[in-house]
Design an enzyme around this catalytic site. Structure first.
Site, short mmCIF file in Angstrom:
data_model
loop_
_atom_site.label_atom_id
_atom_site.label_comp_id
_atom_site.label_asym_id
_atom_site.label_seq_id
_atom_site.Cartn_x
_atom_site.Cartn_y
_atom_site.Cartn_z
N HIS A 266 -5.29 -37.08 89.01
CA HIS A 266 -5.54 -37.76 87.56
C HIS A 266 -4.05 -37.37 87.31
O HIS A 266 -4.02 -37.35 85.32
CB HIS A 266 -6.49 -36.98 86.55
CG HIS A 266 -7.80 -37.93 87.31
ND1 HIS A 266 -8.40 -38.36 86.19
CD2 HIS A 266 -8.51 -37.13 87.81
CE1 HIS A 266 -9.64 -38.78 86.83
NE2 HIS A 266 -9.68 -38.09 87.66
N ASP A 329 -11.06 -32.39 89.63
CA ASP A 329 -11.75 -33.37 90.14
C ASP A 329 -11.05 -34.86 90.56
O ASP A 329 -9.77 -35.05 90.59
CB ASP A 329 -11.86 -33.98 89.13
CG ASP A 329 -11.81 -34.77 87.63
OD1 ASP A 329 -10.71 -34.43 87.76
OD2 ASP A 329 -11.99 -35.96 87.65
N GLU A 330 -11.64 -35.43 91.68
CA GLU A 330 -11.33 -37.13 92.21
C GLU A 330 -9.72 -36.91 92.33
O GLU A 330 -9.01 -37.48 91.79
CB GLU A 330 -11.51 -38.26 90.97
CG GLU A 330 -13.06 -38.09 90.48
CD GLU A 330 -12.93 -39.01 89.79
OE1 GLU A 330 -13.99 -39.40 89.30
OE2 GLU A 330 -12.10 -38.91 87.86
N CYS A 331 -9.66 -36.23 93.45
CA CYS A 331 -8.19 -36.10 94.18
C CYS A 331 -8.05 -36.94 95.18
O CYS A 331 -8.12 -36.58 96.32
CB CYS A 331 -7.43 -34.90 94.03
SG CYS A 331 -5.88 -34.91 94.81
#
Ligand code: ACM
Ligand code: ZN
EC number: 3.2.1.52
Length: 535
Positions: A266, A329-331
């Site tokens: 992100h 998160d969400e890497c």
């Protein structure tokens, strides 16, 4: 404090207090009423006077008093000093509120407790008490009542994403007021995203010159094909003075601001300004559509850690919060798989794979925060590849991550998408609603949420559950009024989930009180979603 709360429309406090004893009669605030404050309670007394004065037009004087006040016609705020050998010391957020025909008394062990007593008192007054100018021909009566109250959870939170859409400071302050009104105490401020960086960092001016702005924004839903863009530049950031203002405003309302600086994913907005921190060196562009990017910080490059430590040093100067949220998160791991520096790091550090590389990354940042006296909190992906030793987990992909972390002895804040993502639709009739990310999270489902997964926790691990919070992701929130529409009244229900006792929980009872509460939200100019419930 045990006992069921019998609440009626006459006493419609949200979140529901632990114990309410209704009494007959009422107290009236008049031009001769004063607020008496014991030592240490003066700031809270002034806060109360400042809310009451504009709407009532009454020049309520604030006076100090060394002992408890029994005098007629007045409001008193008293700090109860507890001693070490006190058998039943008052919790630091607890309060009692007694309204008789003669006077009003709020007692607590701390200023925070008094503040919550004041919030309950304000909800006993007519909703017009919240107006900013004098209300004509009003009478300021308070029903007689005895209240004992204390929160169920320590972390009663709300998150706001200022990254996807920049939220003006004035609106952030309004949300903080609304949090205080609902006795919430943790404001998780999501300040960095692929689509925009929102905090001034003196060491890296390009973060606000470049990373804070995107060329345009996707119109409609991310799933639309073809994708259409609005052609309008969007962005903004909070100066360090803005941040200090927000933090001080929140602190005055006993709210801690927990900043979130996302890593390792992100982060494409950062890479647009500092491409050398990405695995491919770019070029990168501040993202103009939703969903996260494959481009993340290079975990093999020492410059990434230097950058993050410098950023976090300024962040820690601005935010006194014990916790610093580092995202996590969400890497996606695609770039790391292809990057010679990342692969070299995996080899040199004897890591098994890219998940362990992420764990290495987070552990390094945790050490830095810990050396500076702070604690790391991150989304539940930080469990993957091994949790950093002192990390607190924010569980969003359901509750499994949080349960695992608590069972391993880590603190946990529950934020499951299923019950606390307030960016989800409020009904299954999506065409009757403004565009939203999806999902269906009606008010009743939020209210039904139980943050303590007792049956899944190992015995004795319950104390690791700090509490829960609501999420306001802003991809589909183009402006503050839209945020209010999504947040309310669902955040109102969530305030009761985290504050009120499990015993006596009833959605019907909540709806009965919500009727009165919505009148308060009307006066406070909150664009809440109208109820379609019929009792
Ligand atoms: C998240 O919703 N990616 C924490
Ligand atoms: Zn790399």
């Amino acid at each position: 404090m045990k006992g069921l709360t019998a609440t009626t429309n006459r006493i419609a406090i949200i979140p529901r207090p632990v114990r309410v004893e209704e009494k007959s009669g009422h107290f009236t605030i008049t031009e001769s009423s004063c607020i008496y404050a014991s030592e240490g309670a003066l700031a809270e007394a002034k806060f109360l006077a400042e809310v009451i004065r504009p709407s009532s037009g009454l020049e309520i004087a604030v006076k100090t008093l060394s002992q408890e006040c029994d005098c007629k016609g007045h409001i008193s705020l008293a700090l109860i000093r507890t001693t070490d050998d006190d058998d039943d010391p008052m919790d630091d957020e607890a309060y009692t509120l007694d309204v008789s025909e003669c006077n009003v008394k709020i007692k607590a062990a701390t200023a925070k407790g008094l503040f919550y007593g004041i919030q309950s008192l304000l909800q006993l007054l007519p909703p017009n008490i919240f107006r900013k100018a004098m209300v004509k021909d009003a009478t300021w009566t308070i029903p007689c009542v005895g209240i004992e109250d204390t929160p169920r959870f320590k972390w009663r939170g709300m998150h706001l994403d200022s990254g996807r859409h920049f939220m003006p400071k004035e609106f952030v302050l309004k949300l903080i007021d609304l949090m205080a009104f609902h006795k919430l105490n943790s404001f998780h401020w999501h300040l960095t995203e692929d689509q925009g960086w929102r905090i001034e960092i003196k060491a890296y001016p390009k973060l606000t010159e470049i990373s804070a702005w995107r060329d345009e924004t996707l119109i409609g839903h991310h799933r639309n094909n073809p994708r259409v863009f609005d052609g309008r530049r969007h962005g903004g950031f909070y100066s360090q003075d803005d941040i200090r203002e927000v933090v001080a405003y929140a602190a005055r309302r006993h709210i801690t601001v927990v900043p979130e600086i996302e890593m390792p994913g992100h982060t494409v907005a950062v890479l647009a300004a500092y491409p050398e921190l990405g695995c491919t060196n770019g070029p990168y562009q501040v993202r103009t559509m939703w969903h996260f990017s494959e481009d993340v910080f290079c975990a093999g490059n020492e410059a990434t850690f230097t950058f993050l430590q410098n950023v976090l040093t300024e962040v820690m100067e601005l935010f006194p919060s014990k916790y610093i949220h580092i995202g996590g998160d969400e890497c996606p791991k695609a770039r790391w798989k292809e990057c010679s520096k990342c692969q070299k790091r995996i080899q040199n550090e004897n890591l098994k794979d890219e998940h362990e590389l992420q764990s290495y990354f987070i552990k390094r940042i945790e050490s830095f925060l810990n050396e500076n006296g702070r604690s790391l909190i991150g989304w539940d992906e930080i469990l993957e590849g091994g949790l950093a030793p002192n990390a607190t987990v924010m569980s969003w992909r359901g509750t499994e991550g949080g349960i695992q972390a608590a069972n391993e002895g880590h603190s946990v804040v529950f934020a499951p998408a299923s019950h606390t993502y307030l960016d989800h639709c409020q009904t299954d009739d999506v065409f009757a609603e403004p565009l939203a990310i999806g999902g269906n999270l009606p008010l009743e489902k939020v209210y039904s949420y139980e943050p303590m997964p007792e049956e899944l926790l190992t015995a004795g691990k319950g104390h690791h559950v700090l509490g829960a919070q609501g999420q306001l992701w802003s991809e589909y929130f183009p402006n503050p009024k839209h945020v209010e529409y999504m947040a309310f009244p669902r955040l109102t229900a969530l305030s009761e989930v985290v504050w009120s006792p499990r015993e006596g929980k009833s959605f019907e009872n909540f709806l009965g009180r919500l009727d009165s509460h919505l009148k308060r939200l009307d006066v406070l100019d909150v664009n809440y979603r109208r109820l379609d419930h019929k009792l």
